[in-house]
Design a protein around this motif. Structure first.
Motif, PDB file in Angstrom:
ATOM      1  N   LEU A  30       0.833  -1.204   0.000  1.00  0.00           N
ATOM      2  CA  LEU A  30       0.000   0.000   0.000  1.00  0.00           C
ATOM      3  C   LEU A  30       0.869   1.256   0.000  1.00  0.00           C
ATOM      4  O   LEU A  30       0.560   2.226  -0.702  1.00  0.00           O
ATOM      5  CB  LEU A  30      -0.942  -0.002   1.198  1.00  0.00           C
ATOM      6  N   SER A  31       1.946   1.248   0.755  1.00  0.00           N
ATOM      7  CA  SER A  31       2.812   2.436   0.788  1.00  0.00           C
ATOM      8  C   SER A  31       3.475   2.670  -0.573  1.00  0.00           C
ATOM      9  O   SER A  31       3.598   3.808  -1.016  1.00  0.00           O
ATOM     10  CB  SER A  31       3.858   2.324   1.902  1.00  0.00           C
ATOM     11  N   ILE A  32       3.851   1.601  -1.255  1.00  0.00           N
ATOM     12  CA  ILE A  32       4.446   1.755  -2.589  1.00  0.00           C
ATOM     13  C   ILE A  32       3.394   2.247  -3.580  1.00  0.00           C
ATOM     14  O   ILE A  32       3.655   3.136  -4.396  1.00  0.00           O
ATOM     15  CB  ILE A  32       5.098   0.437  -3.049  1.00  0.00           C
ATOM     16  N   TRP A  33       2.174   1.689  -3.515  1.00  0.00           N
ATOM     17  CA  TRP A  33       1.108   2.157  -4.398  1.00  0.00           C
ATOM     18  C   TRP A  33       0.841   3.646  -4.163  1.00  0.00           C
ATOM     19  O   TRP A  33       0.674   4.409  -5.112  1.00  0.00           O
ATOM     20  CB  TRP A  33      -0.174   1.346  -4.168  1.00  0.00           C
ATOM     21  N   LEU A  34       0.816   4.062  -2.890  1.00  0.00           N
ATOM     22  CA  LEU A  34       0.594   5.477  -2.585  1.00  0.00           C
ATOM     23  C   LEU A  34       1.719   6.348  -3.115  1.00  0.00           C
ATOM     24  O   LEU A  34       1.491   7.478  -3.552  1.00  0.00           O
ATOM     25  CB  LEU A  34       0.464   5.684  -1.076  1.00  0.00           C
ATOM     26  N   SER A  35       2.926   5.832  -3.075  1.00  0.00           N
ATOM     27  CA  SER A  35       4.058   6.581  -3.610  1.00  0.00           C
ATOM     28  C   SER A  35       3.889   6.814  -5.113  1.00  0.00           C
ATOM     29  O   SER A  35       4.089   7.928  -5.610  1.00  0.00           O
ATOM     30  CB  SER A  35       5.362   5.825  -3.327  1.00  0.00           C
ATOM     31  N   VAL A  36       3.503   5.772  -5.819  1.00  0.00           N
ATOM     32  CA  VAL A  36       3.257   5.897  -7.264  1.00  0.00           C
ATOM     33  C   VAL A  36       2.091   6.848  -7.513  1.00  0.00           C
ATOM     34  O   VAL A  36       2.144   7.712  -8.398  1.00  0.00           O
ATOM     35  CB  VAL A  36       2.993   4.501  -7.880  1.00  0.00           C
ATOM     36  N   ARG A  37       1.044   6.723  -6.716  1.00  0.00           N
ATOM     37  CA  ARG A  37      -0.146   7.579  -6.885  1.00  0.00           C
ATOM     38  C   ARG A  37       0.186   9.035  -6.603  1.00  0.00           C
ATOM     39  O   ARG A  37      -0.276   9.936  -7.295  1.00  0.00           O
ATOM     40  CB  ARG A  37      -1.269   7.089  -5.950  1.00  0.00           C
ATOM     41  N   SER A  38       0.996   9.280  -5.564  1.00  0.00           N
ATOM     42  CA  SER A  38       1.348  10.666  -5.246  1.00  0.00           C
ATOM     43  C   SER A  38       2.235  11.260  -6.325  1.00  0.00           C
ATOM     44  O   SER A  38       2.124  12.449  -6.629  1.00  0.00           O
ATOM     45  CB  SER A  38       2.025  10.758  -3.867  1.00  0.00           C
ATOM     46  N   ALA A  39       3.084  10.446  -6.942  1.00  0.00           N
ATOM     47  CA  ALA A  39       3.892  10.935  -8.053  1.00  0.00           C
ATOM     48  C   ALA A  39       3.001  11.303  -9.234  1.00  0.00           C
ATOM     49  O   ALA A  39       3.216  12.323  -9.903  1.00  0.00           O
ATOM     50  CB  ALA A  39       4.931   9.887  -8.466  1.00  0.00           C
ATOM     51  N   ALA A  40       1.980  10.500  -9.488  1.00  0.00           N
ATOM     52  CA  ALA A  40       1.039  10.803 -10.568  1.00  0.00           C
ATOM     53  C   ALA A  40       0.280  12.097 -10.270  1.00  0.00           C
ATOM     54  O   ALA A  40       0.053  12.902 -11.176  1.00  0.00           O
ATOM     55  CB  ALA A  40       0.070   9.643 -10.767  1.00  0.00           C
ATOM     56  N   LEU A  41      -0.085  12.305  -9.009  1.00  0.00           N
ATOM     57  CA  LEU A  41      -0.764  13.553  -8.626  1.00  0.00           C
ATOM     58  C   LEU A  41       0.150  14.754  -8.854  1.00  0.00           C
ATOM     59  O   LEU A  41      -0.305  15.803  -9.311  1.00  0.00           O
ATOM     60  CB  LEU A  41      -1.198  13.519  -7.165  1.00  0.00           C
ATOM     61  N   ARG A  42       1.420  14.595  -8.523  1.00  0.00           N
ATOM     62  CA  ARG A  42       2.362  15.700  -8.707  1.00  0.00           C
ATOM     63  C   ARG A  42       2.519  16.068 -10.169  1.00  0.00           C
ATOM     64  O   ARG A  42       2.754  17.213 -10.515  1.00  0.00           O
ATOM     65  CB  ARG A  42       3.728  15.365  -8.110  1.00  0.00           C
ATOM     66  N   ARG A  43       2.400  15.058 -11.042  1.00  0.00           N
ATOM     67  CA  ARG A  43       2.516  15.315 -12.488  1.00  0.00           C
ATOM     68  C   ARG A  43       1.193  15.809 -13.061  1.00  0.00           C
ATOM     69  O   ARG A  43       1.097  16.085 -14.250  1.00  0.00           O
ATOM     70  CB  ARG A  43       2.967  14.060 -13.202  1.00  0.00           C
ATOM     71  N   GLY A  44       0.164  15.852 -12.213  1.00  0.00           N
ATOM     72  CA  GLY A  44      -1.129  16.358 -12.684  1.00  0.00           C
ATOM     73  C   GLY A  44      -1.962  15.309 -13.374  1.00  0.00           C
ATOM     74  O   GLY A  44      -2.862  15.639 -14.119  1.00  0.00           O
ATOM     75  N   ARG A  45      -1.646  14.038 -13.137  1.00  0.00           N
ATOM     76  CA  ARG A  45      -2.425  12.956 -13.751  1.00  0.00           C
ATOM     77  C   ARG A  45      -3.377  12.357 -12.771  1.00  0.00           C
ATOM     78  O   ARG A  45      -3.201  12.288 -11.634  1.00  0.00           O
ATOM     79  CB  ARG A  45      -1.504  11.863 -14.249  1.00  0.00           C
TER      80      ARG A  45
END
Length: 148
Positions: A133-148
């Motif tokens: 879950l922490s790794i998935w959140l890391s990927v998700r937060s990176a996507a949010l930062r890129r505006g996706r």
């Protein structure tokens, strides 16, 4: 122009201010770092051939690292709830990560303080869930930062 293929993709395709996105990403990243450090320390105190003193040192280190995991997971959940409401998947994931980290910590105390060794398999399985879950959140937060 790409079109999201699922409802979840549409729901998570949000525009959020840069400050909260950055704060969320940093807090999730720190949570992942400490989850990783916890896994390293767990590998040390379950090793064969360690003296009881060395085992206790690694167990204590493992337990102490649980606190930053919970603190950073809580902070990420708070930032998510207060500032990233539009990114529901990430917010729910951050809240779940905090709750699971607390349950993980409680299970660890059941093992060390109460001597309930039978809880160990649950503690280990939950560790994998927290890690994933922490790794998935890391990927998700990176996507949010890129505006996706």
């Amino acid at each position: 122009m790409t079109v999201p293929s699922t409802r979840a993709a549409v729901r998570d395709d949000v525009r959020v201010a840069a400050g909260p996105r950055r704060a969320f990403a940093v807090l999730v990243g720190l949570t992942v770092l400490f989850v990783f450090l916890q896994s390293l320390t767990a590998g040390e105190f379950i090793s064969d051939g360690l003296s009881q003193g060395a085992r206790e040192v690694w167990t204590d280190a493992h337990g102490l690292i649980a606190y930053p995991v919970m603190v950073f997971a809580l902070a990420a959940a708070v930032v998510g709830v207060l500032r990233l409401r539009e990114a529901r998947g990430a917010v729910v994931g951050a809240v779940a990560l905090f709750v699971l980290a607390v349950v993980q910590w409680l299970l660890g105390h059941c093992i060390t303080t109460l001597g309930w060794d039978w809880v160990t398999p649950w503690h280990v399985v939950l560790a994998f869930v927290v890690y994933g879950l922490s790794i998935w959140l890391s990927v998700r937060s990176a996507a949010l930062r890129r505006g996706r």
